[in-house]
Design a protein around this motif. Sequence first.
Motif, PDB file in Angstrom:
ATOM      1  N   ASN A 115      25.067  12.805  19.956  1.00 12.68           N
ATOM      2  CA  ASN A 115      24.140  11.728  20.323  1.00 12.68           C
ATOM      3  C   ASN A 115      23.112  11.473  19.217  1.00 12.68           C
ATOM      4  O   ASN A 115      22.709  10.330  18.995  1.00 12.68           O
ATOM      5  N   LEU A 116      22.731  12.541  18.511  1.00  9.12           N
ATOM      6  CA  LEU A 116      21.833  12.349  17.363  1.00  9.12           C
ATOM      7  C   LEU A 116      22.529  11.480  16.308  1.00  9.12           C
ATOM      8  O   LEU A 116      21.928  10.577  15.726  1.00  9.12           O
ATOM      9  N   GLN A 117      23.821  11.774  16.092  1.00  8.82           N
ATOM     10  CA  GLN A 117      24.589  10.957  15.131  1.00  8.82           C
ATOM     11  C   GLN A 117      24.621   9.499  15.567  1.00  8.82           C
ATOM     12  O   GLN A 117      24.503   8.585  14.751  1.00  8.82           O
ATOM     13  N   GLN A 118      24.774   9.285  16.872  1.00  9.95           N
ATOM     14  CA  GLN A 118      24.803   7.908  17.393  1.00  9.95           C
ATOM     15  C   GLN A 118      23.463   7.215  17.145  1.00  9.95           C
ATOM     16  O   GLN A 118      23.424   6.044  16.776  1.00  9.95           O
ATOM     17  N   VAL A 119      22.376   7.946  17.337  1.00 12.81           N
ATOM     18  CA  VAL A 119      21.056   7.356  17.060  1.00 12.81           C
ATOM     19  C   VAL A 119      20.990   6.958  15.591  1.00 12.81           C
ATOM     20  O   VAL A 119      20.534   5.864  15.237  1.00 12.81           O
TER      21      VAL A 119
ATOM     22  N   GLY B 263      14.573   9.798  23.113  1.00 15.54           N
ATOM     23  CA  GLY B 263      14.580  10.935  24.031  1.00 15.54           C
ATOM     24  C   GLY B 263      15.873  10.877  24.821  1.00 15.54           C
ATOM     25  O   GLY B 263      16.886  11.500  24.474  1.00 15.54           O
ATOM     26  N   LEU B 264      15.873  10.044  25.848  1.00 14.13           N
ATOM     27  CA  LEU B 264      16.981  10.025  26.809  1.00 14.13           C
ATOM     28  C   LEU B 264      18.370   9.945  26.161  1.00 14.13           C
ATOM     29  O   LEU B 264      19.294  10.638  26.585  1.00 14.13           O
ATOM     30  N   VAL B 265      18.515   9.103  25.143  1.00 12.13           N
ATOM     31  CA  VAL B 265      19.860   8.935  24.562  1.00 12.13           C
ATOM     32  C   VAL B 265      20.377  10.231  23.949  1.00 12.13           C
ATOM     33  O   VAL B 265      21.595  10.462  23.911  1.00 12.13           O
ATOM     34  N   LEU B 266      19.481  11.080  23.490  1.00 15.62           N
ATOM     35  CA  LEU B 266      19.944  12.348  22.902  1.00 15.62           C
ATOM     36  C   LEU B 266      20.625  13.220  23.946  1.00 15.62           C
ATOM     37  O   LEU B 266      21.453  14.070  23.628  1.00 15.62           O
ATOM     38  N   TYR B 267      20.247  12.990  25.196  1.00 14.52           N
ATOM     39  CA  TYR B 267      20.838  13.781  26.284  1.00 14.52           C
ATOM     40  C   TYR B 267      22.064  13.076  26.866  1.00 14.52           C
ATOM     41  O   TYR B 267      22.662  13.547  27.822  1.00 14.52           O
ATOM     42  N   GLY B 268      22.401  11.926  26.281  1.00 12.17           N
ATOM     43  CA  GLY B 268      23.662  11.263  26.629  1.00 12.17           C
ATOM     44  C   GLY B 268      23.561  10.228  27.719  1.00 12.17           C
ATOM     45  O   GLY B 268      24.586   9.719  28.182  1.00 12.17           O
TER      46      GLY B 268
END
Length: 362
Positions: A17-21, A213-218
């Motif tokens: 998810n970090l990569q996606q950010v 925040g939230l996106v890192l948790y998927g």
Amino acid sequence: MSDRVIATVDLAAIRHNLQQVRRFAPGSRVMAAVKADAYGHGAVPVARTLEAAGVDALAVACIEEALELREAHVRAPIALLEGVLSAEEATLAAYERLQIVLNDFWQIDLLESMPPSASLQIWFKLDSGMHRLGFPLSAVPRLQAVLERNRGWRFCGWMTHLACADEPDSPMTLNQIGAFDAALVDRSGARSIGNSAGILGWPQARREWVRPGLVLYGASPLPGRVGPQLGLKPALTLTSRLIARRDYPEGSSIGYGGGYACPEAMPIGVAAVGYADGIHRSLACGAPVLIGGRRAPLAGRVSMDMITLDLRPAPEARVGDEVLLWGEGLPAEEVAAHAGTLAYELFCGLTNRVRFRYINVT
Ligand SMILES: Cc1ncc(COP(=O)(O)O)c(C=O)c1O
């Protein structure tokens, strides 16, 4: 703590998810929000994972959360999103090389009343329209003067927070961005605007720093979309087990208050998880769980330690079978909607009765 309720946190999903950010906001540095125990996922393992994956900074709400990470030898820059509340906290923040997000003049007075410290690192948070924390935009010249008389402080940049980034039709976000930019014309210093919804929904909100925040948790912050539709992987999967299965005749009422009436003769399962574990009591009948990959709806009210389930979609389910509450295959965003809340609150609501298990640690 037993194995009745298990939160399996996939640290590879956090890395993904970090990569996606980074894909969504190329060129921006990433300050990852790990406040509130990394949104209930476990601050230390999540922060260590993000640090090893090269995150640029971490963000927590308060000094206690930052100290927990420093005690665990997390060395990455850490920002205190609510700043400091006392001189003691400010001294600790300087000692631990924390970035203090200042949002009011009393905090500046506090820092200026301390012996000069070369290790003070500060952000200014501006209120561009959310009206929660932050200096008014008109204060920018005064803030510039603060920087000029405190040349020993390291200035990290200007920050603002979006109120309605999860509402694609709201004019608020562009108004906030426009007001923030206008107040900072000709001022030097990095900018940071976007939270998860800002990063995904508003390319205009990408600046030198983004703060997901939230996106890192998927999970997805955008209405009507779940994480996997945005290329995200849910990091936490919550499971329990069936501890009972009974067949009831038509008309039988199930659970406290007889909250569910069997529309026909049917099997009801009991899973060992309840509101004392973090399953919201407001979760409505019909909210899904997964049993053997099939969706079985909640039948009856959530009680402290148990939930009751309509097993008709999973008639072969037996005592001991795994019951998946949310995560891989069942997005928390979808479950949260059945409780009238958001994935944020489900994540943060898990209690210390839940056993955490970390996979894909490296
Ligand atoms: C100032 C600030 N920045 C970033 C975030 C991360 O927000 P999100 O989880 O919506 O990405 C938060 C969370 O509330 C916040 O308060």
